[in-house]
Write an enzyme that holds these catalytic residues in place. Structure first.
Site, PDB file in Angstrom:
ATOM      1  CG  ASN A  64      46.997  84.186  23.569  1.00 21.65           C
ATOM      2  OD1 ASN A  64      46.711  83.406  24.466  1.00 21.65           O
ATOM      3  ND2 ASN A  64      48.236  84.582  23.333  1.00 21.65           N
ATOM      4  CB  CYS A  73      46.555  77.198  27.259  1.00 17.32           C
ATOM      5  SG  CYS A  73      45.065  77.666  28.152  1.00 17.32           S
ATOM      6  CD  GLU A 195      45.210  83.611  30.376  1.00 11.48           C
ATOM      7  OE1 GLU A 195      45.890  83.034  29.501  1.00 11.48           O
ATOM      8  OE2 GLU A 195      44.120  83.173  30.792  1.00 11.48           O
ATOM      9  CB  CYS A 204      45.755  81.819  33.744  1.00 12.06           C
ATOM     10  SG  CYS A 204      47.294  81.565  32.830  1.00 12.06           S
ATOM     11  N   GLY A 205      45.703  78.292  33.715  1.00 13.36           N
ATOM     12  CA  GLY A 205      46.341  77.091  34.241  1.00 13.36           C
ATOM     13  C   GLY A 205      47.819  77.274  34.519  1.00 13.36           C
ATOM     14  CB  THR A 206      50.696  78.361  32.438  1.00 13.41           C
ATOM     15  OG1 THR A 206      50.034  79.486  31.852  1.00 13.41           O
ATOM     16  CG2 THR A 206      50.729  77.205  31.453  1.00 13.41           C
TER      17      THR A 206
END
Length: 268
Positions: A64, A73, A195, A204-206
């Protein structure tokens, strides 16, 4: 010689990519923070170090922006996969990437999009996030990392996400990614996210996977699919009983070399 880097993004969730096949770079917290700083560094939401372990697939060492280590990620995996193909380290098509949340199969498509097998999505309970003194009920979702995804009728564009939303530290002892979601139509969502270790990001993919899981949970379903609009673009998510996929764009936009003396000065 300096330190090679690339810059890329997935729906404007941006990353510094550091090729390190032999695992020789000492990626300290101070170096990550400096790299991600948008004034004294290159600017990014995180760093993707490209490592080849002694066995197994290429490994995505993800950090991060604050220097902390993260498990997974979804946008980063797409950018990572794009780099591996463009660097001719793997052939285009289907292959696997290693992450701290386990191996993730990916498919790099001819149109520039990448599909990531995000693994099984687990709804672990419910919780509450607070923003500006207002409480938002949400669903706790594990996508290899922790999320609190809050479906709300409050327009997400109106929320002030400069500060981390409040959450229960007992429920999320290692912090949590917090999503706020509007339902636009059946199978169409809009999301903003804060995040952990980064702040608000353009995507944010997740988090998009967690958002779809939260929406489905609220309608009494465990499986389904949806598009998710984020400030940086749009992705598609499919959730099934035994897994999930995320499909979206991946862009590599620059490459260069970090000055060695700058890198060395940040070793602490």
């Amino acid at each position: 010689m300096g330190v090679e880097f690339l810059k890329g993004h997935g729906t404007e969730n941006d990353f510094v990519v550091l090729p390190d096949p032999d695992g020789v770079l000492d990626l300290t917290e101070s170096r990550v923070r400096a790299l991600c700083d948008r004034r004294r560094g290159l600017g990014a939401d995180g760093v993707l170090r490209v490592v080849r372990p002694d066995f197994g697939p290429w490994f995505m060492d993800y950090r991060n922006a604050d220097g902390s280590v993260a498990e997974m990620c979804g946008n980063g995996v797409r950018v990572f996969a794009k780099y591996l193909v463009e660097a001719e380290l793997v052939p285009a098509g289907e292959f696997t990437i290693g992450t701290r949340a386990g191996e993730r199969p990916v498919t790099v498509h001819d149109d520039g999009t990448v599909t990531v097998d995000m693994g099984r999505v687990l709804v672990t309970g419910t919780g509450t996030a607070t923003v500006g003194g207002s409480a938002f009920g949400g669903v706790a979702v594990d996508v290899g990392n922790p999320h609190l995804a809050c479906v709300t009728e409050v327009p997400v564009a109106e929320l002030d996400l400069k500060l981390p939303p409040g959450h229960d530290p007992v429920q999320f002892p290692h912090g949590v990614n917090v999503e706020f979601i509007n339902v636009l139509d059946e199978g169409a969502l809009r999301m903003r996210v804060h995040e952990r270790g980064v702040g608000e990001t353009r995507s944010c993919g997740t988090g998009t996977v967690a958002s779809v899981a939260s929406w489905l949970y609220g309608t009494g379903r465990r499986t389904g699919k949806a598009t998710v609009d984020v400030p940086g673009g749009q992705v598609s998510v499919v959730i099934e009983e035994d897994g999930s996929t995320l499909t979206g764009p991946a862009v590599l936009l620059a490459r260069g070399e970090l000055d060695q003396s700058w890198w060395d000065a940040l070793q602490d």
